[in-house]
Design a protein around this motif. Structure first.
Motif, mmCIF file in Angstrom:
data_model
loop_
_atom_site.group_PDB
_atom_site.id
_atom_site.type_symbol
_atom_site.label_atom_id
_atom_site.label_comp_id
_atom_site.label_asym_id
_atom_site.label_seq_id
_atom_site.Cartn_x
_atom_site.Cartn_y
_atom_site.Cartn_z
ATOM 1 N N ARG A 64 -6.844 2.836 4.415
ATOM 2 C CA ARG A 64 -7.856 3.857 4.677
ATOM 3 C C ARG A 64 -8.029 4.797 3.485
ATOM 4 N NH1 ARG A 64 -6.406 7.203 8.384
ATOM 5 N NH2 ARG A 64 -4.293 6.429 8.858
ATOM 6 N N TYR A 65 -6.929 5.108 2.816
ATOM 7 C CA TYR A 65 -6.999 5.952 1.616
ATOM 8 C C TYR A 65 -7.843 5.261 0.541
ATOM 9 C CZ TYR A 65 -5.567 8.397 -2.621
ATOM 10 O OH TYR A 65 -5.572 9.085 -3.808
ATOM 11 N N GLU A 66 -7.606 3.970 0.338
ATOM 12 C CA GLU A 66 -8.327 3.231 -0.693
ATOM 13 C C GLU A 66 -9.811 3.068 -0.349
ATOM 14 O OE1 GLU A 66 -7.292 2.331 -3.630
ATOM 15 O OE2 GLU A 66 -5.244 3.073 -3.290
ATOM 16 N N THR A 68 -14.672 7.369 9.075
ATOM 17 C CA THR A 68 -13.896 8.029 10.124
ATOM 18 C C THR A 68 -13.316 6.981 11.055
ATOM 19 O OG1 THR A 68 -15.913 8.325 11.449
ATOM 20 C CG2 THR A 68 -15.234 10.164 10.031
ATOM 21 N N TYR A 69 -12.226 7.367 11.747
ATOM 22 C CA TYR A 69 -11.459 6.398 12.528
ATOM 23 C C TYR A 69 -11.049 7.004 13.866
ATOM 24 C CZ TYR A 69 -11.128 4.447 7.825
ATOM 25 O OH TYR A 69 -11.426 3.972 6.573
ATOM 26 N N ASP A 70 -11.253 6.246 14.916
ATOM 27 C CA ASP A 70 -10.870 6.659 16.271
ATOM 28 C C ASP A 70 -9.806 5.678 16.766
ATOM 29 O OD1 ASP A 70 -10.659 7.439 18.890
ATOM 30 O OD2 ASP A 70 -12.805 7.446 19.294
ATOM 31 N N ASP A 95 2.121 -8.404 9.300
ATOM 32 C CA ASP A 95 2.112 -7.016 8.842
ATOM 33 C C ASP A 95 0.706 -6.605 8.422
ATOM 34 O OD1 ASP A 95 5.119 -6.795 8.728
ATOM 35 O OD2 ASP A 95 4.842 -8.318 7.174
ATOM 36 N N VAL A 96 0.564 -5.290 8.271
ATOM 37 C CA VAL A 96 -0.634 -4.720 7.668
ATOM 38 C C VAL A 96 -0.299 -4.378 6.222
ATOM 39 C CG1 VAL A 96 -2.298 -2.821 7.736
ATOM 40 C CG2 VAL A 96 -1.364 -3.732 9.880
ATOM 41 N N PRO A 97 -1.055 -4.876 5.240
ATOM 42 C CA PRO A 97 -0.743 -4.539 3.849
ATOM 43 C C PRO A 97 -0.738 -3.020 3.636
ATOM 44 C CG PRO A 97 -2.375 -6.279 3.938
ATOM 45 C CD PRO A 97 -2.205 -5.776 5.349
ATOM 46 N N GLY A 98 0.286 -2.557 2.970
ATOM 47 C CA GLY A 98 0.404 -1.119 2.721
ATOM 48 C C GLY A 98 1.847 -0.719 2.652
ATOM 49 N N LEU A 99 2.477 -0.647 3.818
ATOM 50 C CA LEU A 99 3.914 -0.372 3.854
ATOM 51 C C LEU A 99 4.685 -1.582 3.342
ATOM 52 C CD1 LEU A 99 4.228 1.442 7.311
ATOM 53 C CD2 LEU A 99 4.208 2.468 5.042
ATOM 54 N N VAL A 100 4.149 -2.767 3.592
ATOM 55 C CA VAL A 100 4.689 -4.017 3.044
ATOM 56 C C VAL A 100 3.552 -4.702 2.292
ATOM 57 C CG1 VAL A 100 6.382 -4.281 4.876
ATOM 58 C CG2 VAL A 100 4.125 -5.303 5.150
ATOM 59 N N ALA A 101 3.887 -5.715 1.513
ATOM 60 C CA ALA A 101 2.880 -6.459 0.745
ATOM 61 C C ALA A 101 1.926 -5.512 0.017
ATOM 62 C CB ALA A 101 2.106 -7.401 1.665
ATOM 63 N N LYS A 102 2.501 -4.494 -0.638
ATOM 64 C CA LYS A 102 1.676 -3.470 -1.289
ATOM 65 C C LYS A 102 0.763 -4.052 -2.352
ATOM 66 C CE LYS A 102 5.132 0.148 -0.493
ATOM 67 N NZ LYS A 102 6.055 1.142 -1.108
ATOM 68 N N ASP A 103 1.222 -5.106 -3.017
ATOM 69 C CA ASP A 103 0.421 -5.703 -4.077
ATOM 70 C C ASP A 103 -0.837 -6.386 -3.552
ATOM 71 O OD1 ASP A 103 2.064 -7.581 -2.807
ATOM 72 O OD2 ASP A 103 2.007 -8.947 -4.520
ATOM 73 N N SER A 104 -0.902 -6.577 -2.231
ATOM 74 C CA SER A 104 -2.045 -7.254 -1.624
ATOM 75 C C SER A 104 -3.118 -6.283 -1.136
ATOM 76 C CB SER A 104 -1.576 -8.114 -0.450
ATOM 77 O OG SER A 104 -0.616 -9.056 -0.871
ATOM 78 N N VAL A 105 -2.843 -4.980 -1.230
ATOM 79 C CA VAL A 105 -3.809 -3.990 -0.751
ATOM 80 C C VAL A 105 -5.153 -4.102 -1.468
ATOM 81 C CG1 VAL A 105 -4.321 -1.517 -0.596
ATOM 82 C CG2 VAL A 105 -2.090 -2.378 0.133
ATOM 83 N N PRO A 106 -5.196 -4.204 -2.810
ATOM 84 C CA PRO A 106 -6.502 -4.270 -3.483
ATOM 85 C C PRO A 106 -7.393 -5.416 -2.989
ATOM 86 C CG PRO A 106 -4.786 -3.813 -5.082
ATOM 87 C CD PRO A 106 -4.092 -4.146 -3.786
#
Length: 219
Positions: free
Chosen positions: A24-26, A32-34, A191-202
């Motif tokens: 979400r930061y990227e 906005t998110y609900d 998993d959701v990329p971010g906390l893990v698999a950080k290199d996959s976020v982009p």
């Protein structure tokens, strides 16, 4: 864009906020998110010890062995959409992503317009045929050969190469219109990329941005 956010089985709205924080930061501040919490208590999903207290309550949207419960979850989502919507998109993980996909499928089968302009499905569960569940009380995977590809909206589908259930994500890819689905495979598991698999976020963010643009939001 305004996103409806659905968490996984044995997590919570708060956990999903943490899991998606990097993505979400990227994506930037103009969305906005609900975050909507499931109504059924559930045991904490494995692997959440670092971000969630095992002594707090965790939830799911439906019980896995109950077709009628799944249909009820779809009906509850319908009511929530009517009272709190509209939402431009949906961002969901695991059970929540399966529920979101099923909601889109049911709208298509009912001859209704898509409930969202785009979807971000993170490691979704299998999608089942709502008619088979509702009319016959049987658990049956949605049959693409019989009904075609019912998910017509731009969809980003993100899952891990080490996910023991990645076949479920791959099956959901087959439900999406071919020129409107964009897949990002990351190096992690379920998993959701971010906390893990950080290199996959982009790469994940790239695919999400692509469907947002296709949905008509150029901000």
């Amino acid at each position: 864009m305004h996103f409806l956010c659905l968490h996984g089985h044995g997590t919570s709205a708060a956990v999903f906020k943490t899991q998606t924080a990097t993505i979400r930061y990227e994506l930037g501040k103009h969305h906005t998110y609900d975050f909507v919490q499931g109504s059924h208590p559930a045991e904490m999903a494995p692997g959440l010890e670092a971000i969630s207290n095992p002594n707090t309550q965790h939830y799911c949207y439906f019980q896995l062995d109950s077709p009628s419960d799944f249909i009820n979850a779809l009906d509850q989502l319908d009511k929530y959409m009517a009272s709190e919507g509209p939402f431009d998109g949906v961002m969901a993980f695991s059970q929540g992503a399966g529920l979101a996909a099923m909601y889109i499928v049911r709208s298509h089968l009912d001859g209704k317009p898509p409930p969202f302009r785009c979807a971000v499905l993170l490691a979704p569960n299998h999608v089942y045929d709502p008619a088979a569940w509702l009319e016959q009380g049987v658990v049956q995977l949605f049959d693409v050969q019989a009904h075609g590809r019912p998910i017509k909206i731009p969809t980003a589908l993100v899952y891990g190469e080490k996910d023991p259930w990645k076949d479920r994500s791959e099956s959901v890819v087959g439900l999406c219109e071919e020129n409107r689905v964009f897949v990002a495979r990351h190096s992690g598991g379920h998993d959701v990329p971010g906390l893990v698999a950080k290199d996959s976020v982009p790469e994940a963010v790239k695919m999400i941005r692509r469907v947002i643009v296709m949905a008509g939001d150029t901000s």
